[in-house]
Design a protein around this motif. Structure first.
Motif, PDB file in Angstrom:
ATOM      1  N   ASP A 123      33.498   6.007 -24.064  1.00 51.96           N
ATOM      2  CA  ASP A 123      33.951   4.738 -23.486  1.00 51.96           C
ATOM      3  C   ASP A 123      35.306   4.921 -22.791  1.00 51.96           C
ATOM      4  OD1 ASP A 123      31.689   3.509 -24.475  1.00 51.96           O
ATOM      5  OD2 ASP A 123      32.689   2.669 -26.240  1.00 51.96           O
ATOM      6  N   TYR A 124      36.197   5.694 -23.426  1.00 53.98           N
ATOM      7  CA  TYR A 124      37.507   5.978 -22.816  1.00 53.98           C
ATOM      8  C   TYR A 124      37.332   6.734 -21.499  1.00 53.98           C
ATOM      9  CZ  TYR A 124      41.448   9.016 -21.770  1.00 53.98           C
ATOM     10  OH  TYR A 124      42.414   9.728 -21.103  1.00 53.98           O
ATOM     11  N   ILE A 125      36.479   7.753 -21.497  1.00 56.37           N
ATOM     12  CA  ILE A 125      36.245   8.536 -20.279  1.00 56.37           C
ATOM     13  C   ILE A 125      35.718   7.635 -19.169  1.00 56.37           C
ATOM     14  CG2 ILE A 125      34.862  10.396 -19.261  1.00 56.37           C
ATOM     15  CD1 ILE A 125      34.927  11.766 -22.018  1.00 56.37           C
ATOM     16  N   ALA A 126      34.802   6.751 -19.533  1.00 58.44           N
ATOM     17  CA  ALA A 126      34.224   5.839 -18.539  1.00 58.44           C
ATOM     18  C   ALA A 126      35.266   4.851 -18.008  1.00 58.44           C
ATOM     19  CB  ALA A 126      33.038   5.098 -19.145  1.00 58.44           C
ATOM     20  N   ARG A 127      36.067   4.287 -18.912  1.00 58.44           N
ATOM     21  CA  ARG A 127      37.096   3.321 -18.486  1.00 58.44           C
ATOM     22  C   ARG A 127      38.110   3.954 -17.542  1.00 58.44           C
ATOM     23  NH1 ARG A 127      37.391   2.156 -23.947  1.00 58.44           N
ATOM     24  NH2 ARG A 127      39.418   3.232 -24.074  1.00 58.44           N
ATOM     25  N   SER A 128      38.412   5.213 -17.774  1.00 58.88           N
ATOM     26  CA  SER A 128      39.420   5.907 -16.960  1.00 58.88           C
ATOM     27  C   SER A 128      38.804   6.584 -15.737  1.00 58.88           C
ATOM     28  CB  SER A 128      40.170   6.931 -17.814  1.00 58.88           C
ATOM     29  OG  SER A 128      39.283   7.844 -18.425  1.00 58.88           O
ATOM     30  N   GLU A 129      37.509   6.323 -15.500  1.00 61.95           N
ATOM     31  CA  GLU A 129      36.810   6.788 -14.294  1.00 61.95           C
ATOM     32  C   GLU A 129      36.678   8.301 -14.224  1.00 61.95           C
ATOM     33  OE1 GLU A 129      38.396   4.974 -10.793  1.00 61.95           O
ATOM     34  OE2 GLU A 129      38.417   2.973 -11.656  1.00 61.95           O
ATOM     35  N   GLY A 130      36.610   8.951 -15.395  1.00 59.23           N
ATOM     36  CA  GLY A 130      36.347  10.383 -15.437  1.00 59.23           C
ATOM     37  C   GLY A 130      37.519  11.188 -15.946  1.00 59.23           C
ATOM     38  N   GLN A 131      37.222  12.195 -16.783  1.00 57.24           N
ATOM     39  CA  GLN A 131      38.227  13.079 -17.341  1.00 57.24           C
ATOM     40  C   GLN A 131      37.679  14.512 -17.348  1.00 57.24           C
ATOM     41  OE1 GLN A 131      41.322  12.351 -18.218  1.00 57.24           O
ATOM     42  NE2 GLN A 131      41.203  10.128 -18.032  1.00 57.24           N
ATOM     43  N   PRO A 132      38.556  15.520 -17.503  1.00 57.76           N
ATOM     44  CA  PRO A 132      38.065  16.906 -17.577  1.00 57.76           C
ATOM     45  C   PRO A 132      37.197  17.105 -18.817  1.00 57.76           C
ATOM     46  CG  PRO A 132      40.430  16.844 -17.126  1.00 57.76           C
ATOM     47  CD  PRO A 132      40.037  15.457 -17.503  1.00 57.76           C
ATOM     48  N   VAL A 133      35.992  17.590 -18.628  1.00 59.68           N
ATOM     49  CA  VAL A 133      35.081  17.839 -19.752  1.00 59.68           C
ATOM     50  C   VAL A 133      34.281  19.108 -19.502  1.00 59.68           C
ATOM     51  CG1 VAL A 133      34.830  15.406 -20.397  1.00 59.68           C
ATOM     52  CG2 VAL A 133      33.231  16.409 -18.749  1.00 59.68           C
ATOM     53  N   GLY A 134      33.802  19.713 -20.580  1.00 62.31           N
ATOM     54  CA  GLY A 134      32.894  20.844 -20.509  1.00 62.31           C
ATOM     55  C   GLY A 134      31.848  20.701 -21.592  1.00 62.31           C
ATOM     56  N   GLY A 135      30.599  21.069 -21.300  1.00 60.02           N
ATOM     57  CA  GLY A 135      29.519  20.904 -22.264  1.00 60.02           C
ATOM     58  C   GLY A 135      28.987  19.480 -22.322  1.00 60.02           C
ATOM     59  N   LEU A 136      29.448  18.647 -21.397  1.00 59.27           N
ATOM     60  CA  LEU A 136      29.095  17.225 -21.374  1.00 59.27           C
ATOM     61  C   LEU A 136      28.823  16.795 -19.941  1.00 59.27           C
ATOM     62  CD1 LEU A 136      29.171  14.228 -22.574  1.00 59.27           C
ATOM     63  CD2 LEU A 136      31.605  14.282 -22.040  1.00 59.27           C
ATOM     64  N   THR A 137      27.743  16.034 -19.750  1.00 64.93           N
ATOM     65  CA  THR A 137      27.492  15.408 -18.454  1.00 64.93           C
ATOM     66  C   THR A 137      27.227  13.922 -18.691  1.00 64.93           C
ATOM     67  OG1 THR A 137      25.087  15.808 -18.491  1.00 64.93           O
ATOM     68  CG2 THR A 137      26.475  17.513 -17.498  1.00 64.93           C
ATOM     69  N   MET A 138      27.641  13.109 -17.740  1.00 61.72           N
ATOM     70  CA  MET A 138      27.416  11.671 -17.872  1.00 61.72           C
ATOM     71  C   MET A 138      27.599  10.980 -16.533  1.00 61.72           C
ATOM     72  SD  MET A 138      30.946  10.553 -19.841  1.00 61.72           S
ATOM     73  CE  MET A 138      31.103   8.861 -19.276  1.00 61.72           C
ATOM     74  N   LYS A 139      27.051   9.800 -16.450  1.00 58.05           N
ATOM     75  CA  LYS A 139      27.259   8.946 -15.296  1.00 58.05           C
ATOM     76  C   LYS A 139      28.094   7.748 -15.731  1.00 58.05           C
ATOM     77  CE  LYS A 139      22.963  10.106 -12.869  1.00 58.05           C
ATOM     78  NZ  LYS A 139      21.704   9.577 -12.280  1.00 58.05           N
ATOM     79  N   ILE A 140      28.999   7.338 -14.858  1.00 60.51           N
ATOM     80  CA  ILE A 140      29.804   6.151 -15.127  1.00 60.51           C
ATOM     81  C   ILE A 140      29.291   5.043 -14.221  1.00 60.51           C
ATOM     82  CG2 ILE A 140      32.116   5.159 -15.129  1.00 60.51           C
ATOM     83  CD1 ILE A 140      33.200   8.011 -15.413  1.00 60.51           C
ATOM     84  N   GLU A 141      28.716   4.029 -14.840  1.00 58.27           N
ATOM     85  CA  GLU A 141      28.153   2.909 -14.091  1.00 58.27           C
ATOM     86  C   GLU A 141      28.730   1.601 -14.638  1.00 58.27           C
ATOM     87  OE1 GLU A 141      23.947   3.261 -14.377  1.00 58.27           O
ATOM     88  OE2 GLU A 141      23.850   5.094 -13.170  1.00 58.27           O
ATOM     89  N   ALA A 142      29.376   0.851 -13.763  1.00 56.41           N
ATOM     90  CA  ALA A 142      30.021  -0.411 -14.143  1.00 56.41           C
ATOM     91  C   ALA A 142      30.990  -0.210 -15.306  1.00 56.41           C
ATOM     92  CB  ALA A 142      28.964  -1.457 -14.492  1.00 56.41           C
ATOM     93  N   GLY A 143      31.690   0.919 -15.277  1.00 57.81           N
ATOM     94  CA  GLY A 143      32.701   1.200 -16.296  1.00 57.81           C
ATOM     95  C   GLY A 143      32.152   1.629 -17.631  1.00 57.81           C
TER      96      GLY A 143
END
Length: 227
Positions: free
Chosen positions: A127-147
Motif C-alpha cells: 500500500d505504501y509503494i502504491a501511495r508513493s507511486e512506485g519504489q525501488p524493488v527486486g523480486g516483486l512486480t505490481m501494477k499501481i491502479e488508482a493508488g
C-alpha cells in the motif's frame, strides 16, 4: 581563567589558502583520491533515478544488486525494497564506475536486514509503494491502479495475504522512514552483517570479473496508471 576573547572567522572564497594546512592534509587527500578513483567495473548505459512508470534504472540496479548479494547469505529472501527513492543520491555514469561513484550513490552506513513478515504486514508495505507511486524493488512486480497495488507477484508467485514473506530491506526503512510501520512487529529478524554500499561494490566487481558490464533497464516490474 581571568579573560577570554571570541572572534568569528568567515569561511568563504575571500579566505586565502593556508599552505601549512594544505601541507598537512595533502598526503591524506592523495591517498583517499587514489582509493576513490579505483574502477570497480563498467556500465553499458547511464543508470539514473529518473522515474518512468513507477520504476527507474537506478532503483532496479540497486534492488537487483543487493538481492543477489543478500541471497548468498540468506537464500530464503522473497523480495527487497532496499531504499526509498529519496535515498538514491546520485546517478551512475555510462562507462567506468568508480568507488567514488558508489559512495556518492550510497553515502550512508545502511545495513541490510531480512524481516519475516505476515502477509497482512506485506500488504501494508505494498500500500505504501502504491501511495508513493512506485519504489525501488527486486523480486516483486505490481501494477499501481488508482493508488492501489494490483496484480502483485512475489518471487514469481501471486501475492497471498495468508502467507509469510522474507523481505530484505535497510535498517533505515525498517526504522520507520517515510512513515513505514509494517516492520514493527515481524515474525523473525535476520541481520546479515552486510551494508548496502558493500553489496553494490561486490556486485559490480563480480560482474567485472565475469567480463560483464552493468546493464540496468526498465523492465516493467512497476507500472503506474498515472505515467
Amino acid at each position: 581563567m581571568v579573560k577570554s576573547n571570541r572572534t568569528e572567522y568567515a569561511v568563504n572564497s575571500k579566505v586565502a589558502p593556508d599552505s601549512s594546512v594544505i601541507h598537512t592534509y595533502l598526503p591524506y587527500k592523495l591517498k583517499l583520491d587514489s582509493q576513490m578513483n579505483q574502477i570497480l567495473g563498467y556500465s553499458a548505459n547511464e543508470i539514473t533515478k529518473k522515474m518512468v512508470g513507477g520504476e527507474s534504472t537506478l532503483g532496479n540496479f540497486m534492488s537487483d544488486a543487493v538481492l543477489s548479494e543478500a541471497r548468498k547469505k540468506y537464500p530464503q529472501i522473497d523480495f527487497t525494497i532496499p531504499s526509498p527513492n529519496g535515498g538514491l543520491r546520485n546517478d551512475l555514469p555510462l562507462g567506468a564506475i568508480t568507488l567514488s561513484n558508489v559512495f556518492e550513490l550510497m553515502p550512508f552506513e545502511n545495513e541490510l536486514i531480512v524481516f519475516e513478515l505476515k502477509g497482512t504486514a506485506v500488504q501494508g508495505l505494498l500500500d505504501y509503494i502504491a501511495r508513493s507511486e512506485g519504489q525501488p524493488v527486486g523480486g516483486l512486480t505490481m501494477k499501481i491502479e488508482a493508488g492501489k497495488a494490483e496484480e502483485v507477484m512475489i518471487n514469481g508467485q501471486p501475492f497471498d495475504t495468508a502467507k509469510n514473506y522474507h523481505v530484505l530491506t535497510s535498517d533505515y526503512i525498517a526504522g520507520g522512514a517515510d512513515g513505514i510501520t509494517c516492520f514493527k512487529n515481524p515474525v523473525a529478524v535476520q541481520v546479515l552483517g552486510l551494508k548496502i554500499r558493500d553489496a553494490l561494490i561486490m556486485y559490480i566487481k563480480e560482474n567485472q570479473e565475469k567480463g560483464k558490464k552493468i546493464n540496468s533497464k526498465l523492465d516493467g516490474r512497476m507500472s503506474n496508471d498515472k505515467s
